[in-house]
Design a protein around this motif. Sequence first.
Motif, PDB file in Angstrom:
ATOM      1  N   ALA A   4      43.180 -47.688 -46.786  1.00 25.01           N
ATOM      2  CA  ALA A   4      42.781 -47.146 -45.484  1.00 25.01           C
ATOM      3  C   ALA A   4      43.109 -48.084 -44.324  1.00 25.01           C
ATOM      4  N   ASP A   5      42.763 -49.384 -44.452  1.00 26.58           N
ATOM      5  CA  ASP A   5      42.997 -50.281 -43.312  1.00 26.58           C
ATOM      6  C   ASP A   5      44.488 -50.477 -43.056  1.00 26.58           C
ATOM      7  N   HIS A   6      45.280 -50.524 -44.138  1.00 26.30           N
ATOM      8  CA  HIS A   6      46.732 -50.653 -43.956  1.00 26.30           C
ATOM      9  C   HIS A   6      47.308 -49.425 -43.267  1.00 26.30           C
ATOM     10  N   LEU A   7      46.790 -48.248 -43.638  1.00 24.30           N
ATOM     11  CA  LEU A   7      47.267 -47.006 -43.030  1.00 24.30           C
ATOM     12  C   LEU A   7      47.019 -47.025 -41.522  1.00 24.30           C
ATOM     13  N   VAL A   8      45.781 -47.337 -41.128  1.00 22.42           N
ATOM     14  CA  VAL A   8      45.435 -47.361 -39.704  1.00 22.42           C
ATOM     15  C   VAL A   8      46.325 -48.366 -38.976  1.00 22.42           C
ATOM     16  N   LYS A   9      46.461 -49.554 -39.559  1.00 18.78           N
ATOM     17  CA  LYS A   9      47.243 -50.614 -38.938  1.00 18.78           C
ATOM     18  C   LYS A   9      48.699 -50.170 -38.742  1.00 18.78           C
ATOM     19  N   ASN A  10      49.309 -49.671 -39.819  1.00 19.06           N
ATOM     20  CA  ASN A  10      50.730 -49.314 -39.747  1.00 19.06           C
ATOM     21  C   ASN A  10      50.986 -48.196 -38.734  1.00 19.06           C
ATOM     22  N   VAL A  11      50.118 -47.185 -38.721  1.00 21.39           N
ATOM     23  CA  VAL A  11      50.336 -46.042 -37.830  1.00 21.39           C
ATOM     24  C   VAL A  11      50.129 -46.461 -36.372  1.00 21.39           C
ATOM     25  N   LEU A  12      49.037 -47.205 -36.105  1.00 19.93           N
ATOM     26  CA  LEU A  12      48.795 -47.595 -34.706  1.00 19.93           C
ATOM     27  C   LEU A  12      49.865 -48.566 -34.208  1.00 19.93           C
ATOM     28  N   GLU A  13      50.271 -49.496 -35.048  1.00 12.33           N
ATOM     29  CA  GLU A  13      51.325 -50.435 -34.647  1.00 12.33           C
ATOM     30  C   GLU A  13      52.624 -49.690 -34.338  1.00 12.33           C
ATOM     31  N   ALA A  14      52.927 -48.673 -35.150  1.00 13.88           N
ATOM     32  CA  ALA A  14      54.149 -47.906 -34.926  1.00 13.88           C
ATOM     33  C   ALA A  14      54.053 -47.157 -33.590  1.00 13.88           C
ATOM     34  N   ARG A  15      52.861 -46.620 -33.309  1.00 14.25           N
ATOM     35  CA  ARG A  15      52.705 -45.885 -32.040  1.00 14.25           C
ATOM     36  C   ARG A  15      52.834 -46.839 -30.854  1.00 14.25           C
ATOM     37  N   LEU A  16      52.250 -48.039 -30.979  1.00 17.83           N
ATOM     38  CA  LEU A  16      52.352 -49.008 -29.889  1.00 17.83           C
ATOM     39  C   LEU A  16      53.805 -49.422 -29.674  1.00 17.83           C
ATOM     40  N   ALA A  17      54.526 -49.602 -30.783  1.00 21.34           N
ATOM     41  CA  ALA A  17      55.936 -49.979 -30.663  1.00 21.34           C
ATOM     42  C   ALA A  17      56.728 -48.857 -30.011  1.00 21.34           C
ATOM     43  N   GLY A  18      56.422 -47.606 -30.401  1.00 19.21           N
ATOM     44  CA  GLY A  18      57.085 -46.450 -29.805  1.00 19.21           C
ATOM     45  C   GLY A  18      56.803 -46.372 -28.300  1.00 19.21           C
ATOM     46  N   ASP A  19      55.569 -46.680 -27.938  1.00 18.30           N
ATOM     47  CA  ASP A  19      55.174 -46.688 -26.528  1.00 18.30           C
ATOM     48  C   ASP A  19      55.985 -47.709 -25.738  1.00 18.30           C
ATOM     49  N   LYS A  20      56.078 -48.923 -26.321  1.00 19.54           N
ATOM     50  CA  LYS A  20      56.836 -49.981 -25.636  1.00 19.54           C
ATOM     51  C   LYS A  20      58.279 -49.556 -25.439  1.00 19.54           C
ATOM     52  N   GLU A  21      58.819 -48.918 -26.454  1.00 17.92           N
ATOM     53  CA  GLU A  21      60.206 -48.475 -26.367  1.00 17.92           C
ATOM     54  C   GLU A  21      60.355 -47.434 -25.255  1.00 17.92           C
ATOM     55  N   ALA A  22      59.379 -46.491 -25.222  1.00 18.18           N
ATOM     56  CA  ALA A  22      59.429 -45.442 -24.202  1.00 18.18           C
ATOM     57  C   ALA A  22      59.326 -46.035 -22.801  1.00 18.18           C
ATOM     58  N   ARG A  23      58.550 -47.123 -22.689  1.00 23.00           N
ATOM     59  CA  ARG A  23      58.419 -47.778 -21.382  1.00 23.00           C
ATOM     60  C   ARG A  23      59.622 -48.674 -21.076  1.00 23.00           C
ATOM     61  N   GLY A  24      60.518 -48.791 -22.093  1.00 27.53           N
ATOM     62  CA  GLY A  24      61.683 -49.645 -21.894  1.00 27.53           C
ATOM     63  C   GLY A  24      61.312 -51.111 -21.798  1.00 27.53           C
ATOM     64  N   GLU A  25      60.151 -51.469 -22.379  1.00 31.73           N
ATOM     65  CA  GLU A  25      59.685 -52.847 -22.240  1.00 31.73           C
ATOM     66  C   GLU A  25      60.407 -53.818 -23.144  1.00 31.73           C
ATOM     67  N   VAL A  26      60.753 -53.350 -24.340  1.00 29.57           N
ATOM     68  CA  VAL A  26      61.416 -54.267 -25.269  1.00 29.57           C
ATOM     69  C   VAL A  26      62.745 -53.713 -25.705  1.00 29.57           C
ATOM     70  N   ALA A  27      63.631 -54.627 -26.012  1.00 27.62           N
ATOM     71  CA  ALA A  27      64.930 -54.213 -26.534  1.00 27.62           C
ATOM     72  C   ALA A  27      64.738 -53.683 -27.948  1.00 27.62           C
ATOM     73  N   GLN A  28      65.687 -52.876 -28.410  1.00 30.47           N
ATOM     74  CA  GLN A  28      65.710 -52.457 -29.811  1.00 30.47           C
ATOM     75  C   GLN A  28      65.756 -53.701 -30.679  1.00 30.47           C
ATOM     76  N   PRO A  29      65.063 -53.723 -31.778  1.00 27.63           N
ATOM     77  CA  PRO A  29      65.194 -54.891 -32.652  1.00 27.63           C
ATOM     78  C   PRO A  29      66.606 -54.985 -33.202  1.00 27.63           C
ATOM     79  N   ALA A  30      67.033 -56.205 -33.420  1.00 26.27           N
ATOM     80  CA  ALA A  30      68.382 -56.409 -33.960  1.00 26.27           C
ATOM     81  C   ALA A  30      68.515 -55.730 -35.315  1.00 26.27           C
ATOM     82  N   GLU A  31      69.733 -55.379 -35.655  1.00 26.52           N
ATOM     83  CA  GLU A  31      70.024 -54.714 -36.942  1.00 26.52           C
ATOM     84  C   GLU A  31      69.367 -55.478 -38.093  1.00 26.52           C
ATOM     85  N   ASN A  32      69.476 -56.775 -37.999  1.00 29.75           N
ATOM     86  CA  ASN A  32      68.980 -57.661 -39.045  1.00 29.75           C
ATOM     87  C   ASN A  32      67.470 -57.587 -39.182  1.00 29.75           C
ATOM     88  N   GLU A  33      66.762 -57.586 -38.058  1.00 32.61           N
ATOM     89  CA  GLU A  33      65.300 -57.505 -38.096  1.00 32.61           C
ATOM     90  C   GLU A  33      64.831 -56.207 -38.714  1.00 32.61           C
TER      91      GLU A  33
END
Lengths: 649, 649
Positions: free
Chosen positions: A106-135
Motif C-alpha cells: 500500500a505505501d509503495h503504491l501511494v508513493k509511486n502514484v503521487l510521485e508520478a503525478r508530481l513529476a507529470g505536473d512539473k513536466e506540464a509546467r515546463g519546470e524540468v527538462a526530460q530526464p536523459a535517456e540514460n536516467e
Amino acid sequence: MSSVNKTAHPFDKARLEALLSHRFFYAPAFEIYNGVAGLYDYGPAGSALQANIIAEWRKHFIIEDSMLELDTTIMTPASVFETSGHVARFADWMVKDSKTGDVLRADHLVKNVLEARLAGDKEARGEVAQPAENEKKNKKKVKKTAVRLSDELVKEYEVILAQLDNYGGLELGELCRKYDIRNPDTDNKVTEPQEFNLMFASSIGPTGKFPGYLRPETAQGHFLNFSRLLDFNNGRIPFASAQIGRSFRNEISPRAGLLRVREFTMAEIEHFVDPMDKSHSKFSGVRDTVLTLLDRHVQASGSTKVTEMSVGEAVEKGVIANETLGYFMARIHTFLLKIGTNRRRLRFRQHMSNEMAHYATDCWDAEIENSTGWTECVGCADRAAYDLTVHSKKTGHPLVVREPLDHPIVTEKEVPVFNKKLLGVKFKRDGLILQSYVEGLNEQDLFKMKEELGKGATSVTINGKTFEITSELLTIERKTFKETIREYTPNVIEPSFGLGRILYTLLEHSFWSREPDIERGVLSLPPLVAPTKVLIVPISAKKEFEPLVNEISAKLRRAGVFSRVDDSSVSIGKRYARNDELGTPYGITVDFASVKNRTVTLRERDTMDQRIATLEEVIATVTELVEGGIDWTEACRRLPAYDGVQAID
Amino acid sequence: MSSVNKTAHPFDKARLEALLSHRFFYAPAFEIYNGVAGLYDYGPAGSALQANIIAEWRKHFIIEDSMLELDTTIMTPASVFETSGHVARFADWMVKDSKTGDVLRADHLVKNVLEARLAGDKEARGEVAQPAENEKKNKKKVKKTAVRLSDELVKEYEVILAQLDNYGGLELGELCRKYDIRNPDTDNKVTEPQEFNLMFASSIGPTGKFPGYLRPETAQGHFLNFSRLLDFNNGRIPFASAQIGRSFRNEISPRAGLLRVREFTMAEIEHFVDPMDKSHSKFSGVRDTVLTLLDRHVQASGSTKVTEMSVGEAVEKGVIANETLGYFMARIHTFLLKIGTNRRRLRFRQHMSNEMAHYATDCWDAEIENSTGWTECVGCADRAAYDLTVHSKKTGHPLVVREPLDHPIVTEKEVPVFNKKLLGVKFKRDGLILQSYVEGLNEQDLFKMKEELGKGATSVTINGKTFEITSELLTIERKTFKETIREYTPNVIEPSFGLGRILYTLLEHSFWSREPDIERGVLSLPPLVAPTKVLIVPISAKKEFEPLVNEISAKLRRAGVFSRVDDSSVSIGKRYARNDELGTPYGITVDFASVKNRTVTLRERDTMDQRIATLEEVIATVTELVEGGIDWTEACRRLPAYDGVQAID
C-alpha cells in the motif's frame, strides 16, 4: 602507466545488469521455472565476492574485537516472535487489485502514484527538462503523464509523501479513495489495506500443532543465548556476539533486484553494554575518523544537508549518543571503504522517531547511494534493554549481569524477629498472618513498634482481629546489610549488515565502460574482494604451456592468492575483456618467450598496463599487490614495462 | 616431553556432553523456551570449529580443484520438488500413540523394540555379560527385560531387522500388530503408519496460493543453474560446482543430538561429467591412497568385514565404479583425516540397491564410528543424469552439453525440394499439406518417387485427394549432412557433507580425560581446526602485563593466528584446564620475568610441556606450529624446557 577515465560514459544500469547476469554474479532463482520474485542465486563470481566480503567482515569485526561468534537456527518457534513483538508488529499493509487480485504494497503504491503525478505536473509546467535517456532506463517507475495539478494539490501530495511512514492501514485506504489511487498496471481500483505479516510461517514436527517462523533477523538467536555467552566471557561485560547467516522476509511485492529480497544473508553484531556506561575502551583509536552525518534535527527541519564531522566531535556534541555507538559507526565506515564503497556516496542517516523499529531507541543507518537513491545497507541501532527484558519476563529466565561491586553498599534496617515457637502456640495459623503483616510494615512503623515493645508490649488489628504482642514474642532489631552484587539488564548496540545490498551497491560503484567502447564493461573491484585475484592466460591451449601454467597456479595457491586459468580458444584480448567484467585485477600471460626464458607479463585491469619479469618476480609482486602491501605504482617501479601491450588488448 | 595416555579413562559420552554444553560448543536452540527437538545453536567454540572446518573444506575442495561456488536460495517453489521427486518420495512413515497422540517414526520404533527384545533374550540365555556401566550411559535405548524368546522368534526378528529398509507403511503396520509393538514410553498401542513428508512447507508471497518448501539438500540449486555454470566454464566439461549452506528436514522425532537434526549446514559438490568418460585428470595423484571399504557384495553376504585397498586397485577391480568416484572418495578420506578424524574409525560403505535414494545409481557413504555406532557423514553418490533430465523435461529448457565433435559424422540423405512458387499457384493452401506429406516420407519411398519424377511425373493421394506432381514442381536430391556437435546430458557425481555430523564425531574422537583426574577433560583438536589457536595468559590481571599482552595479541593477529586473552581472576591452572576443554592447542604465559626480560613460556595442550624463550621466538615458533610447518617435537628442539611446569598446572 596509461591514464584511465572511468566516467567517460555515464552509468548505465541496464548494461551493468546485463553484465552481472551474463557473468553470473547472480541471477533470478528458479529461472528455468520462470523465477520467483525476490529470490536470487549467486553464481561463482557473486559467491566468491560475497565470501571475500564475509571473510573481511570476520577479520575486521570478529577477530579485531574478539567477538563471540554464534551460529543459531533459522527455524524458530512462534512463541519467540510473539515475545519479541514480531508476530504483532512485523507487518506491511497490502491492497489488492479489485479485478485481477494482484497484490500491491500500500505505501509503495501511494508513493509511486503521487510521485508520478508530481513529476507529470512539473513536466506540464515546463519546470524540468526530460530526464536523459540514460536516467530513464535506470528507473522502472509508474508511467507519468504531463498533467498540470493545482498548487494546493501539489502541496497536499508533498505533505503526504513526507509523512508516508506515519500512515497506518486506515489512512492509506483513505488516501487511495480520496485521491483515486489505482493499480498503475491495470488502472483498476484497489481494495481496503490489510495487514500482512512479513515472516514466512511453517510448522515444526509432524503434529501440525507447533507453529514456527523463519527468522527475519539473526538477533533473537543472540539474545536467547545471552546467559551462555556471558558465562563464556567469564561473566564480564561489555562483550559482543556476532553472527553471519540467512534471514527471510516474505515481502509483498519485491521488485528492486538485490535491494529488496525475500531471502538474504546478514551479518549482525550484538554488543552488550552497561546502560550506565556506554564508553568504549578503543574509542580513542577512531576518534578522528570523519563521517558524513545526516542527523534527525536536520531532517526534521526538512533538509537533507549532510555534515562532515569527526566521531570524537559528534559524540562530544551529543549528535551521536555515546562512544559505543560512535565506535561502531566509525568501524562500519572503515569497513565499507576498505571493500570498495565510494566515500562520497556513503552517509549515516539518523532515524526520525516515527520510523524507528519497535525495539529501537536510537538508530543510524549507513546509507549508500546507488541508481535507486540512498539505500540503507547497515543499521546501527541502540535496542536498549528491550529484547533481554521481554524474553526474561516471558520465560522467567533471568537475562542479567551480576557484577561484584567494588565498594559494597552497606545499609542498616529495622528487622522484626519472631519467636516462631511461641507464635505457633499462641496464634496457631493466624501467626502467619501476623508475621506477614509485621514484615510488611515500613521503617517508621517498625520503629514505633520497637519503642512500644521496649516498654513491654503492643498490639495490632488485622481485618478486625486484634493481636496482643509481647516482647517475648517479637523483637525489632537493627541489622546491617551489605550489597556486594549489582544486578542489571545490559543494553544492546546492534550493527546489522545487509550483505546483498552492500554487494550490489559495491558493484554499481565499481562499474564503468572502457573508453571509447561502451560495450567493454569493467568492474574495478579492489583486490581484497575481487572474486578471482589473478587470471592465468596461456597464449594458446597448446600442451607446451601446461607445465608453466600449473607451476604458476601452484605457487599462487601456496601464497594464498586465488587464481583461475583461462585457456579457452578465444583471443587473449577477449579473455581479458571477459575478466575485466569479472573484476579480476591482475592477469599473467604465458607465451612462447615464457617457455624459453621463464618471463611472463603482468597486466593490471584498470590501466591495462603490462609489465614483464621472471615468473618468480611476477608472483612475488602480485602476491604483495593482492595482500595490499604495495600498489600498482610501486609494482611499476619494480617491474619493467612490456611493449607488446596494445597488441593484445 | 611428558608422555600422554589418552585412553587411560574409557570414553564417557555423558562427560563429553557436559563439557560441550558447559563450554558452549553447542546447546539446544531456544533453551530458555524449553527447546525444540532437533534444533541446536552453535556457541563461540562450536561456531569457530565449524568455520575452520568450512575454511579447510573450501581450500581442500573448491580452491584445489577450481570448483564453481554457488549460493542459492533455501526457499524453493513446490514445482521444483514435484519434479525432483521429493514431494512424492521424500517421506518417512510415522505412527501415533493411540492414547497420548505422541508421534513416533515407524521404522525406528520397530527397530528399537525388536532389538531390545533380542537383547533381553540373550540376557535370559546368559549368553552375554551385562554391558559395562559406561556403555549403558552412552545409549539411550528402549529398556530391555530378560525374557527368553523361542528360537524361531529370534530368527524372525533378525530377518526383519536385516530388511527394515525394505518395508513400506503397510508392512510396518502389520509388524506392529503381529508382534504387538507398542510405544515403549507408555506401553500403549500405536496407530496405522501414515506417510509424513520431511520437507518444511511454507507459502511464498501474500496470496497464499504459491506453496514453497525449505530445501532438504542444496543440490537442486546446482542443477537448476546448470546452463549458466556450463557457460561460466566456457562450455567445457567436466567441472564441479560447490555450495555450503543450510538445509532442512522436518524429522518426525529427532533424538540423537547433532547426528539427527531438523536444520543443518551441508557442503555439497556436484561434479558434472561425460557419461561416456568418467576418468579423472588428477586420478594419478590419489591412486595410492588406501581406503577402508565395505562393498555391497560383502554386505549382501551378511558380513561387515572391511577391506583395505588402494583407490587405484579398487577402480581397476571394479569395486569402485569409476575414476571420478574414486578420486572424490580419496579426497574425502584425506580431508577427514586432515581435520582430525580417527583413521581407524572411518570406512566407506557402499549402499545396497534397496537403500539408495530415488535419484542415485551408486553410492558410497563415508561412515564415522562414534558412540551410537557407524554414522553416515559424507555421501558420495552417482546421480547419473536423473536430475538434469527431469528438470529439462518439465521446463522445456535443455540442460545439456553441446560439444564439437573431433571427427564430424557425415551422412547422405534424399531430400525433397519444392518449387515453392509453383506449389502455391498450383495447389493454393493444399500445397502445404502436400509438402508436409512428402517431407514425412521415408528414404525408400522418396527414392521411389525420385525414380518416377526422373521419368517426368508422379502422383500421391492424401485423404482421398490426388495431387499430380511434375518434376518441375518437385525434385528429390541426394544431400550430404555433417554433424559437428555432440549433444548429451551429463552425469553427476555428488559428494555431500553433513558438517554437523562430522563436527560431532570429531569431538568424540578428540575427547579424553587427563590421568589420573577423570574430571579434567581435554579436546585434542588439531591446530588446523581448533577454535582458538593460542591462549594468552597473564599471570594476573595487573595493569603492568597489558602492554606485553597487547603486543603478543597484535603480533599473532598480524601472523594470521587466532588468539584469545584470558586475564580472569582464577588460577593459571584453572585457566589452562578450561582451555584444554576448549581444545586450544597452545598457551603463552606472561609473568613478571616477561616484563623484565621479554621471555614468555609456551605450553602444549596434550603433553602440558612448557618451553621458554623470547616473545619473538615463541611467536615465530607457534605460528609455524599452527600453520603445520613444524610439530611439537621440532618446537621442543628449538625452545628450551621451562622448569616451573608442574607448579602451574
